[in-house]
Design a protein around this motif. Structure first.
Motif, PDB file in Angstrom:
ATOM      1  N   ARG A 181     -29.639 -34.878 -70.852  1.00 21.45           N
ATOM      2  CA  ARG A 181     -28.594 -33.813 -70.406  1.00 21.45           C
ATOM      3  C   ARG A 181     -28.524 -32.534 -71.244  1.00 21.45           C
TER       4      ARG A 181
ATOM      5  N   SER B 122     -30.328 -29.832 -63.239  1.00 20.32           N
ATOM      6  CA  SER B 122     -29.491 -30.916 -63.260  1.00 20.32           C
ATOM      7  C   SER B 122     -30.470 -31.870 -64.001  1.00 20.32           C
TER       8      SER B 122
ATOM      9  N   GLY C 135     -31.171 -34.925 -62.684  1.00 17.43           N
ATOM     10  CA  GLY C 135     -31.962 -35.413 -62.010  1.00 17.43           C
ATOM     11  C   GLY C 135     -33.282 -34.550 -61.688  1.00 17.43           C
ATOM     12  N   THR C 136     -33.219 -33.314 -61.914  1.00 16.81           N
ATOM     13  CA  THR C 136     -34.495 -32.555 -61.847  1.00 16.81           C
ATOM     14  C   THR C 136     -35.187 -32.784 -63.296  1.00 16.81           C
TER      15      THR C 136
ATOM     16  N   SER D 101     -35.599 -35.569 -64.554  1.00 17.83           N
ATOM     17  CA  SER D 101     -35.921 -37.045 -64.748  1.00 17.83           C
ATOM     18  C   SER D 101     -37.538 -36.832 -63.681  1.00 17.83           C
ATOM     19  N   ASN D 102     -37.168 -35.795 -62.402  1.00 17.82           N
ATOM     20  CA  ASN D 102     -38.204 -35.672 -61.592  1.00 17.82           C
ATOM     21  C   ASN D 102     -39.538 -34.881 -62.341  1.00 17.82           C
TER      22      ASN D 102
END
Length: 334
Positions: free
Chosen positions: A6, A15, A17-18, A20-21
């Motif tokens: 975070r 984000s 999620g980004t 994580s990607n």
């Protein structure tokens, strides 16, 4: 306390999620965004928590490999090939050696299972595969390495050791040798058992040939040297005129004892054949004739079978791949 994803996301202006990607599937993210996230990671000192990640995924990115003897260059070469192929798929290989001990093998298998490895590659000590079957049936793929798994329900990659044993002894017989000795052990190892079967089949086809079996406690240089010392002390008329060793380490030990500790000439008095064709075979004091196994193909194919099992799951029947050995003739058989 460590830096969180975070915090990385906030610093990079993206984000979670980004982030994580970027860590798991960077190909899905624009290069400029990857660079921004990577800069934030470097600045904040973020370290990914793989333990937490594998708990969420249910499986790690590590492959457990258990071999009989990591000191044997044959298994070292297999491990290297497996590592190379695994790395192509973002996998790492964790290596354990059973030292031909079923309890030690079980200990490694259990440890790798507790770590939720991606899959297991195992060269089994014996024929009891029950523990491996439990792990496989729970969803962790298992591939037998250097062992034919036909009829067991396991994927496997192996070399036809019966054919290899026959190749070695047919070669000795064709050179006119008739008093053949087979050196290897423990007899409980499938590889030893199958190579002896091939040797017996070759000798049985020649009426005036005989086969002496000399069992060893291990497939090691020291075990081979001990046998070589006993053989060189025999009366010449009582010695074998050819020896087929179940692996190159045994043959190297025998070669040392015969040529350095006594007056036995190789190959004039005793011809010698090993198995595996490790790198040391060609550079021995008398270059060693050996049965070659395709170690690189064994290691890479084992990982390929593991990946195929993960992709297809229980829908795919087990695949058993059997390579054929080749004979490499050198000075130790004339």
């Amino acid at each position: 306390m460590g830096v969180s994803m975070r915090e990385v996301a906030a610093a990079a202006g993206v984000s979670v999620g980004t982030v994580s990607n970027v860590l798991n599937s960077p190909g899905k993210v624009a290069e400029s965004t990857v660079a921004r996230v990577q800069a934030a990671i470097d600045e904040l000192g973020f370290v990914r928590n793989d333990a937490a990640r594998q708990l969420r995924a249910g499986r790690s990115r590590s492959v457990g490999l258990v071999v009989l003897d990591v000191g044997n260059p044959f298994f070292t070469d297999i491990a290297r090939a497996a590592e190379r192929r695994a790395a192509e798929h973002d996998l790492t290989v964790l290596l354990g050696t059973s030292d031909d001990d079923p309890a030690r093998e079980r200990s490694y298998v259990d440890a790798f299972d507790e770590q939720r490895v991606f899959g297991l590659l195992v060269s089994p000590v014996g024929d009891d595969l029950d523990r491996l079957a439990v792990i496989r049936d729970r969803g962790t793929p298992v591939v037998l390495v250097d062992r034919d798994g036909s009829g067991t329900g396991f994927d496997s990659v192996a070399v036809d050791d019966v054919a290899g044993g026959r190749l070695a002894v047919d070669h000795l017989l064709s050179a006119g040798r008739r008093r053949i000795a087979f050196v290897g052990g423990p007899a409980s190892l499938r590889q030893v058992h199958d190579r002896l079967l091939g040797a017996r089949a070759a000798v049985d086809d020649v009426t005036d040939a005989s086969l002496e079996i000399i069992e060893t406690p291990a497939l090691s240089v020291l075990a081979g040297r001990a046998v070589g010392e006993r053989v060189q002390r025999r009366d010449p008329a009582d010695r074998p005129d050819a020896v087929f060793c179940a692996n190159d380490l045994l043959a190297m030990g025998m070669l040392q004892a015969l040529t350095m500790l006594g007056d036995v000439r190789v190959p004039d008095d005793v011809a010698l054949v090993g198995y595996d064709d490790i790198d040391f075979a060609a550079s021995a004091v008398v270059a060693l004739t050996s049965v070659r196994q395709p170690t690189a193909r064994i290691g890479s194919t084992a990982v390929d079978l593991l990946l195929a099992a993960v992709d297809a799951g229980s829908r795919r029947p087990p695949e058993n791949i059997m390579f054929q050995p080749t004979l490499v003739v050198r000075a130790s058989t004339g």
